[in-house]
Design a protein around this motif. Structure first.
Motif, short mmCIF file in Angstrom:
data_model
loop_
_atom_site.label_atom_id
_atom_site.label_comp_id
_atom_site.label_asym_id
_atom_site.label_seq_id
_atom_site.Cartn_x
_atom_site.Cartn_y
_atom_site.Cartn_z
N LEU A 195 -2.08 -0.34 -2.70
CA LEU A 195 -1.09 0.11 -1.87
C LEU A 195 -0.63 1.77 -1.69
O LEU A 195 -0.73 2.20 -0.68
CB LEU A 195 0.05 -0.49 -2.40
CG LEU A 195 1.17 -0.48 -1.24
CD1 LEU A 195 2.41 -1.63 -1.84
CD2 LEU A 195 2.06 1.12 -1.56
N MET A 196 -0.95 2.24 -2.62
CA MET A 196 -0.68 3.74 -2.90
C MET A 196 -1.80 4.52 -2.06
O MET A 196 -1.93 5.30 -1.48
CB MET A 196 -0.56 4.17 -4.16
CG MET A 196 0.76 3.71 -4.99
SD MET A 196 2.23 3.99 -4.16
CE MET A 196 2.64 5.61 -5.13
N GLY A 197 -3.05 3.82 -2.29
CA GLY A 197 -4.27 4.37 -1.70
C GLY A 197 -4.26 4.54 -0.23
O GLY A 197 -4.75 5.25 0.51
N LEU A 198 -3.91 3.11 0.28
CA LEU A 198 -3.76 3.03 1.76
C LEU A 198 -2.79 3.76 2.37
O LEU A 198 -2.65 4.26 3.49
CB LEU A 198 -3.42 1.28 1.89
CG LEU A 198 -4.53 0.39 1.62
CD1 LEU A 198 -4.01 -1.08 1.40
CD2 LEU A 198 -5.87 0.70 2.39
N TYR A 199 -1.68 3.94 1.55
CA TYR A 199 -0.37 4.78 2.01
C TYR A 199 -0.66 6.11 2.24
O TYR A 199 -0.34 6.62 3.09
CB TYR A 199 0.63 4.23 1.40
CG TYR A 199 2.03 4.82 1.79
CD1 TYR A 199 2.41 4.30 3.17
CD2 TYR A 199 2.86 5.41 1.16
CE1 TYR A 199 3.90 4.66 3.77
CE2 TYR A 199 4.24 5.77 1.80
CZ TYR A 199 4.41 5.20 2.97
OH TYR A 199 6.00 5.73 3.42
N TYR A 200 -0.91 6.74 1.11
CA TYR A 200 -1.19 8.20 1.13
C TYR A 200 -2.58 8.84 1.43
O TYR A 200 -2.56 9.92 1.90
CB TYR A 200 -0.74 8.78 -0.40
CG TYR A 200 0.65 8.27 -0.75
CD1 TYR A 200 1.64 9.32 -0.03
CD2 TYR A 200 1.30 7.46 -1.54
CE1 TYR A 200 2.81 9.08 -0.38
CE2 TYR A 200 2.38 7.19 -2.04
CZ TYR A 200 3.37 7.83 -1.05
OH TYR A 200 4.81 7.74 -1.22
N GLU A 201 -3.63 8.05 1.14
CA GLU A 201 -4.89 8.57 1.45
C GLU A 201 -5.41 8.09 2.83
O GLU A 201 -5.83 9.01 3.46
CB GLU A 201 -5.81 8.11 0.12
CG GLU A 201 -5.90 8.48 -1.19
CD GLU A 201 -6.77 8.12 -2.12
OE1 GLU A 201 -7.90 7.99 -1.70
OE2 GLU A 201 -6.53 8.10 -3.11
N GLN A 202 -5.25 6.77 3.04
CA GLN A 202 -5.43 6.34 4.59
C GLN A 202 -4.63 6.28 5.48
O GLN A 202 -4.73 6.40 6.62
CB GLN A 202 -6.05 4.99 4.38
CG GLN A 202 -6.98 4.63 3.25
CD GLN A 202 -8.36 5.00 3.70
OE1 GLN A 202 -8.95 5.45 4.74
NE2 GLN A 202 -9.11 5.88 2.70
#
Length: 244
Positions: A195-202
């Motif tokens: 979730l954090m990757g999708l939110y902040y990176e993607q």
């Protein structure tokens, strides 16, 4: 965009970049509680845009839009800080959740599950998840984290270099604090890490993340609050135990 005398036409620049302000306002609003009005963000952003127009010079070394975005976002964040958009009660509730996470992590030797956190707080799972939902917009770092009225020293002080010069926030982001955040993210349960990757990176919004993960938008908001709580609990624990 220039007058006959060669000077920039401020009104034309403001009109041309007004849609940029609205776009940035809606992007920021998506990460904030419902109590935050997008019109307030737009108004603050327009002030930031005007400030950018007044300060920008052609030889500034950057494209105007790049420079303006920094000023617009900064003005919006200043507005949020000055209006104390996250109620004190919400932060107190999240502090209780963080403490519960920390205690259970030490006891179990692993990230606690939602059911375990809820039980520790003497809440039903539904009530715990509602509490997380009410904490939408909870952040990893607040300005008051540099000084806590309840203690003489806050955990962020442990990540600061006493010899630092300039902006202490930048020192944190480029020093031990950054390393501690990376460690904390790697320690998250896989679902929350995704979730954090999708939110902040993607840079996907909550609805898009929900589609990827197969859950509702409100559930994504709950999981995000929980992940941020885990990160803050991890940072506090690493600071006090000298592991950072």
């Amino acid at each position: 965009m220039y007058t006959a005398s060669g000077k920039s036409d401020k009104n034309s620049i403001l009109t041309e970049h007004a849609p940029l302000v609205k776009r940035l306002a809606y992007q920021l609003k998506a990460r904030l509680p419902p109590s935050v009005e997008v019109d307030d963000l737009v108004q603050a952003g327009m002030i930031g845009l005007l400030d950018a127009v007044n300060r920008y010079e052609d030889n500034h070394g950057a494209q105007f839009e790049t420079y303006a975005i920094q000023r617009i976002r900064g003005a919006m964040l200043d507005e949020l800080r000055s209006s104390d958009w996250l109620p004190r009660g919400v932060r107190q509730n999240m502090r209780k959740i963080e403490n519960a996470m920390n205690e259970l992590q030490q006891k179990l030797g692993r990230p606690p599950m939602e059911t375990e956190i809820a039980k520790h707080l003497k809440l039903t799972l539904v009530d715990y998840q509602e509490l997380l939902g009410e904490s939408g917009g909870h952040q990893l770092l607040y300005y008051e984290d540099f000084h806590d009225a309840d203690t003489k020293e806050h955990f962020l002080d442990h990540f600061c270099n006493d010899d630092r010069q300039g902006d202490p926030l930048q020192d944190l982001l480029h020093g031990d604090f950054r390393d501690a955040v990376v460690y904390a993210i790697n320690s998250l349960p896989e679902r929350e890490k995704l979730l954090m990757g999708l939110y902040y990176e993607q840079e996907l919004n909550l609805k898009e993340i929900g589609a990827v993960m197969g859950v509702s938008e409100s559930r994504v908001s709950q999981l995000h609050s929980q992940a941020v709580g885990r990160l803050r609990a991890s940072l506090r624990e690493r600071a006090w135990t000298g592991l950072a």
